[in-house]
Design a protein around this motif. Sequence first.
Motif, PDB file in Angstrom:
ATOM      1  N   UNK A 180      32.873  38.882  35.631  1.00 34.60           N
ATOM      2  CA  UNK A 180      32.308  38.022  36.425  1.00 34.60           C
ATOM      3  C   UNK A 180      30.755  39.012  36.508  1.00 34.60           C
ATOM      4  N   UNK A 181      31.574  40.300  37.450  1.00 30.94           N
ATOM      5  CA  UNK A 181      30.207  41.182  37.773  1.00 30.94           C
ATOM      6  C   UNK A 181      29.479  41.518  36.683  1.00 30.94           C
ATOM      7  N   UNK A 182      29.680  41.425  35.538  1.00 30.76           N
ATOM      8  CA  UNK A 182      28.738  42.142  34.356  1.00 30.76           C
ATOM      9  C   UNK A 182      27.907  41.019  33.824  1.00 30.76           C
ATOM     10  N   UNK A 183      28.551  39.533  33.951  1.00 28.93           N
ATOM     11  CA  UNK A 183      27.490  38.671  33.851  1.00 28.93           C
ATOM     12  C   UNK A 183      26.476  38.484  35.257  1.00 28.93           C
ATOM     13  N   UNK A 246      29.720  41.691  46.004  1.00 25.13           N
ATOM     14  CA  UNK A 246      30.691  40.646  45.172  1.00 25.13           C
ATOM     15  C   UNK A 246      32.059  41.979  44.384  1.00 25.13           C
ATOM     16  N   UNK A 247      30.639  42.559  43.684  1.00 26.49           N
ATOM     17  CA  UNK A 247      31.423  43.895  43.233  1.00 26.49           C
ATOM     18  C   UNK A 247      32.328  44.992  44.081  1.00 26.49           C
ATOM     19  N   UNK A 248      31.724  44.899  45.082  1.00 24.65           N
ATOM     20  CA  UNK A 248      32.554  45.854  46.280  1.00 24.65           C
ATOM     21  C   UNK A 248      33.755  44.504  46.923  1.00 24.65           C
ATOM     22  N   UNK A 250      35.470  43.265  44.612  1.00 24.40           N
ATOM     23  CA  UNK A 250      36.904  43.419  44.096  1.00 24.40           C
ATOM     24  C   UNK A 250      37.326  44.605  43.921  1.00 24.40           C
ATOM     25  N   UNK A 251      36.509  45.539  44.242  1.00 23.93           N
ATOM     26  CA  UNK A 251      36.422  46.931  44.296  1.00 23.93           C
ATOM     27  C   UNK A 251      37.342  46.928  45.760  1.00 23.93           C
ATOM     28  N   UNK A 252      37.691  46.495  46.154  1.00 20.83           N
ATOM     29  CA  UNK A 252      38.460  46.936  47.948  1.00 20.83           C
ATOM     30  C   UNK A 252      39.514  45.727  48.086  1.00 20.83           C
ATOM     31  N   UNK A 253      39.897  44.497  46.604  1.00 21.83           N
ATOM     32  CA  UNK A 253      40.607  44.269  46.649  1.00 21.83           C
ATOM     33  C   UNK A 253      41.768  44.404  46.005  1.00 21.83           C
ATOM     34  N   UNK A 299      31.519  46.945  53.392  1.00 21.24           N
ATOM     35  CA  UNK A 299      30.844  46.545  55.123  1.00 21.24           C
ATOM     36  C   UNK A 299      29.480  47.387  54.374  1.00 21.24           C
ATOM     37  N   UNK A 300      29.226  48.542  54.127  1.00 21.30           N
ATOM     38  CA  UNK A 300      27.530  48.984  54.526  1.00 21.30           C
ATOM     39  C   UNK A 300      26.720  48.183  53.419  1.00 21.30           C
ATOM     40  N   UNK A 301      27.662  47.670  51.799  1.00 18.09           N
ATOM     41  CA  UNK A 301      27.035  47.236  51.237  1.00 18.09           C
ATOM     42  C   UNK A 301      26.685  45.617  51.938  1.00 18.09           C
TER      43      UNK A 301
END
Length: 463
Positions: A180-183, A246-248, A250-253, A299-301
């Motif tokens: 979903x991030x890519x799209x 949103x990318x962050x 997902x990476x954070x989860x 958090x910074x993003x």
Amino acid sequence: MTQPQTWSQRFESALHPAIALFNASINFDIELIEYDLTGSQAHAKMLAHTGIISAEEGEQLVSGLEQIRQEYRQGKFQPGVDAEDVHFAVERRLTEIVGDVGKKLHTARSRNDQVGTDTRLYLRDQIQQIRNYLREFQRVLLDIAEQNVETLIPGYTHLQRAQPLSLAHHLLAYFEMTQRDWERLGDVSRRVNISPLGCGALAGTTFPIDRHYTAQLLNFDSVYANSLDGVSDRDFAIEFLCAASLIMVHLSRLSEEIILWASEEFRFITLKDSCATGSSIMPQKKNPDVPELVRGKTGRVFGHLQAMLVIMKGLPLAYNKDLQEDKEGLFDSVNTVKACLEAMTILLREGLEFRTQRLGEAVAEDFSNATDVADYLAARGVPFREAYNLVGKVVKSSIAAGKLLKDLTLDEWQQIHPTFAADIYEAIAPRTVVSARNSYGGTGFAQVHKALVTARNQIKSEV
């Protein structure tokens, strides 16, 4: 001592040096120089194409701008705060190279549409780079998943043991998120790829420019239809920051799960030395710094997204100096997302190892097969809610007795309900429990194999 001004003779005195420093953006918008040069070359070609300047002058401008590009790449062109911003720095150096012809470059153009063009060219390029990072991250997820279709892992809801899963199925959830991030980035890119060049300061220009010609040269899909909107729009940057956030997320989860899995309480993974650090005082420690940093950098993003929204919320049309504040957060978000994707890809590829034996033990030491007992009864005609209540009582009594469901005798099962037979033990075995969930999108091994094939084909077909 005051700084010389870079604008018209309307002003009798120059800026106070502290104000000049406060006003300047060259220390961060130098990031845009390659894009500024590319946009300026297209503008120069358009001026010649429309006869606003001569063909020879157009060639001089394009050649001079290319010389600046090479000087910058070689470290020979490093403008300071006296240039105020990257646009003035380029124009000043261009005039040094080609003489007074360089002063014609800014004909029919404003810094307002110029910086808007540069920012879009920059972000278009960076979005493609981030999409490439996402693809590599997804490939690693798939590589690990393909090796672990039949590796079991406890599944959780409310951070309580729920039902056992295929580890591959768990990892494929992150594949879907990043797909979903890519799209989403592709959608954002389409709205980034609109040219404001030629909108001028806010009202267009009296010169007979050809905005579609420059858009074509710069590979923009279209041009802004309204000059006010063209110079003041930052929706595209906000949309990107939303997508980056949103990318962050997902990476954070995933980072949070890796941190838990690496703990002594879970022991689902082992961190390798290449992607972990130690303690300055506790020699036994191996710390999951990569996922912790990713979790922290998220958090910074988020902050940059909030800042951009606040910048935009009260701006009247058209351009306002506030918009100078759009760049640092945008640049930092781009760099943060790329760095986090790269670090997490390396961590997954070579920085951790799943402890399959421990995972197998984990799924066998809880009551996550309780739903399957209820399903067992329901499949044999017992109403599900009745079966659900029966199994709840069984779990309660088993906990009190210090037993797991697999430890109950057949007599005990049949005392609970006469429908139970010897096949109950196979029905509640973890591997059977996982394999049986073969509904579309489920964790059953057959479904996971299909999902892996679909995911691989998705990556191949979408470029």
